[in-house]
Design an enzyme around this catalytic site. Structure first.
Site, PDB file in Angstrom:
ATOM      1  N   ASP A  92      41.042   3.849 -47.029  1.00 59.67           N
ATOM      2  CA  ASP A  92      41.893   3.858 -48.710  1.00 59.67           C
ATOM      3  C   ASP A  92      43.601   4.328 -48.486  1.00 59.67           C
ATOM      4  O   ASP A  92      44.029   4.134 -49.771  1.00 59.67           O
ATOM      5  CB  ASP A  92      41.179   5.181 -49.706  1.00 59.67           C
ATOM      6  CG  ASP A  92      39.636   3.991 -49.388  1.00 59.67           C
ATOM      7  OD1 ASP A  92      39.213   4.184 -48.816  1.00 59.67           O
ATOM      8  OD2 ASP A  92      39.163   3.974 -50.549  1.00 59.67           O
ATOM      9  N   ASP A 138      29.387  -0.573 -46.897  1.00 62.14           N
ATOM     10  CA  ASP A 138      28.673   0.635 -46.447  1.00 62.14           C
ATOM     11  C   ASP A 138      26.899  -0.202 -46.343  1.00 62.14           C
ATOM     12  O   ASP A 138      26.312  -0.077 -45.749  1.00 62.14           O
ATOM     13  CB  ASP A 138      28.410   1.714 -47.645  1.00 62.14           C
ATOM     14  CG  ASP A 138      29.282   2.210 -47.170  1.00 62.14           C
ATOM     15  OD1 ASP A 138      30.461   2.262 -47.470  1.00 62.14           O
ATOM     16  OD2 ASP A 138      29.905   3.248 -48.494  1.00 62.14           O
ATOM     17  N   GLU A 165      36.842   0.695 -58.947  1.00 67.31           N
ATOM     18  CA  GLU A 165      36.750   0.049 -57.408  1.00 67.31           C
ATOM     19  C   GLU A 165      36.124  -1.414 -57.279  1.00 67.31           C
ATOM     20  O   GLU A 165      37.188  -1.938 -56.146  1.00 67.31           O
ATOM     21  CB  GLU A 165      35.246   1.336 -57.454  1.00 67.31           C
ATOM     22  CG  GLU A 165      34.822   1.593 -55.941  1.00 67.31           C
ATOM     23  CD  GLU A 165      34.475   2.386 -55.521  1.00 67.31           C
ATOM     24  OE1 GLU A 165      33.645   2.742 -56.740  1.00 67.31           O
ATOM     25  OE2 GLU A 165      34.047   2.383 -54.045  1.00 67.31           O
TER      26      GLU A 165
HETATM   27  C1  DGY Z   1      30.281   7.242 -49.180  1.00 67.98           C
HETATM   28  O1  DGY Z   1      30.304   8.233 -49.538  1.00 67.98           O
HETATM   29  O2  DGY Z   1      30.202   6.267 -50.675  1.00 67.98           O
HETATM   30  C2  DGY Z   1      31.550   6.524 -48.648  1.00 67.98           C
HETATM   31  O3  DGY Z   1      31.706   5.529 -48.504  1.00 67.98           O
HETATM   32  C3  DGY Z   1      31.359   7.025 -47.222  1.00 67.98           C
HETATM   33  O4  DGY Z   1      32.016   6.434 -46.499  1.00 67.98           O
END
Ligand code: DGY
Length: 423
Positions: free
Chosen positions: A46, A170, A393
């Site tokens: 980021d 993720d 996002e």
């Molecule tokens: C989160 O906490 O969602 C992040 O993606 C971890 O990096």
């Protein structure tokens, strides 16, 4: 296909100002948070996008972002995925859960090294301002790249991740097979904070979180020692995100190092090895770039937005153009994180369907650089979706609806650096 389009002469100047305001509003003094509340620290990739965004109007501040990121670099060369500069109870798991001992409290894993590529863009933007700063960062950047080659490369030459968070994608389906092999017994009670900021339907499930936290506990027990992790971590997945972004990073660093007269010894060989290693990520059964579980060789069989980073890596991959065409036909608002015709597709759940501006930028730019005409279409759609639904996002790729965190740094940065510009 989209039924309406914004007028070709639409005035985006207000959006430029809004994007700049998001960057300055998320600036915490030398580093930028992805968004207040949900992500209150400095996240590695980021931050790289934040730097590129600042570079559009404040190059000095752009350099500072990357320098702050490297102030957290470990002795090994690894640059952590989160730097916990100041305590914030609104996020879990915080520094105590990770238990790391680097120069700044941090997580124990890394993230895609897009910062290396973007540092070369800051240099190109003003070589006189940037030469000394680039030269000071250069050995650190090379050390990080070499750390990947030493500790995150499998026997086939592909770069792998040791935690889904390391990839940054993720809850992508890429990890499902390796996650299934984890029994998160003993993970204990913990309280998620992410779902206090964002609707749970847009976030990973409890099944995923139990395993994320279990993996963090495992890494902490191994004292985040690279050699012990290599032996004992049950999660190792070869990942196109990491491989392709590292390949691009090394390519950019090598070119800039040569141009600046810096030490580039060994880089040509490293590049050739990574180029050859990319072949390991080609899923012959599906005919696209894919991830596989290093423990058993099982493919994810998932056409994701990471599959399309091949062009960003500088590879000629003509076969991928037809796949891009298929997913853009199926999803009107940008490259979805998973192809909508995959039964695992979930339009709003984070990396199992939504479209992300920063991935679109790397895909669109890379495609255009390699002569794939759809690259410009990716840019236009990204511009449309941000202009209509805001600097959030991520977006539902079928309806464009806003999803995840608001006032998001990398979406603002991508607007300023790429999507909001005329092609
Ligand atoms: C989160 O906490 O969602 C992040 O993606 C971890 O990096």
């Amino acid at each position: 296909m989209m039924t309406e389009t914004l007028a070709a002469d639409a005035d985006f100047s207000d959006r430029d100002a809004a994007a700049r305001a998001i960057l300055t509003g998320n600036d915490r003094g030398g580093y930028t948070v992805p968004t207040a509340g949900l992500y209150p620290y400095q996240w590695n990739w980021d931050s790289a996008f934040a730097s590129l965004g600042f570079a559009q109007f404040d190059l000095e501040r752009a350099w500072r972002e990357i320098e702050t990121l490297f102030s957290g670099q470990w002795e090994s060369g690894q640059v952590p995925h989160i730097l916990f500069h100041k305590p914030d109870p609104g996020y879990f798991p915080g520094p105590d859960v990770w238990g790391c001992t680097g120069p700044i409290p941090s997580s124990g894993i890394t993230q895609p090294p897009v910062a290396l590529s973007f540092a070369t863009r800051l240099l190109a933007a003003d070589p006189a301002l940037g030469a000394a700063r680039f030269a000071a960062l250069y050995p650190k950047m090379r050390k990080w790249a070499e750390w990947f080659l030493r500790w995150r490369r499998d026997e086939k030459g592909a770069i792998f991740v040791v935690h889904p968070w390391e990839s940054g994608r993720d809850n992508a389906p890429d990890w499902d097979n390796a996650m299934d092999a984890i029994d998160p017994q003993g993970v204990g009670y913990y309280e998620r904070r992410d779902t206090q900021h964002v609707d749970a339907s847009m976030r990973p499930t409890k099944y995923d979180y139990d395993r994320y936290i279990w993996l963090v506990q495992r890494g902490k027990a191994l004292e985040w020692d690279d050699a012990r992790l290599a032996q004992d971590n049950p999660f190792r997945v070869a990942d196109p995100t990491m491989h392709f972004i590292l390949l691009r990073a090394l390519r950019d660093l090598y070119a800039a190092g040569e141009a600046q007269g810096l030490d580039t010894a060994g880089m040509a060989e490293q590049l050739a090895e990574l180029e050859a290693g990319a072949q390991a990520l080609w899923n012959p059964g599906m005919g696209f770039y894919d991830s596989y579980n290093c423990a058993n060789g099982i493919w994810s069989n998932a056409l994701t937005n990471a599959s399309f980073l091949c062009w960003f890596a500088g590879l000629d991959a003509p076969e991928m153009a037809q796949h891009l065409s298929r997913v853009l036909d199926a999803a009107p608002y940008g490259v979805p994180s998973l192809a909508p015709f995959d039964p695992r597709f979930d339009a709003r759940r984070y990396w199992r369907g939504p479209t992300w501006g920063m991935m679109n930028m790397m895909i669109g730019e890379g495609a255009s650089e390699r002569g794939v005409a759809l690259g410009e279409e990716v840019r236009k759609r990204t511009r449309e979706v941000i202009a209509r639904y805001g600097f959030v996002e991520y977006f539902d790729p079928m309806t464009g609806a806003a999803a995840g965190g608001k006032a998001f740094t990398w979406t603002a940065a991508v607007w300023l650096a790429w999507a909001g510009k005329e092609g």
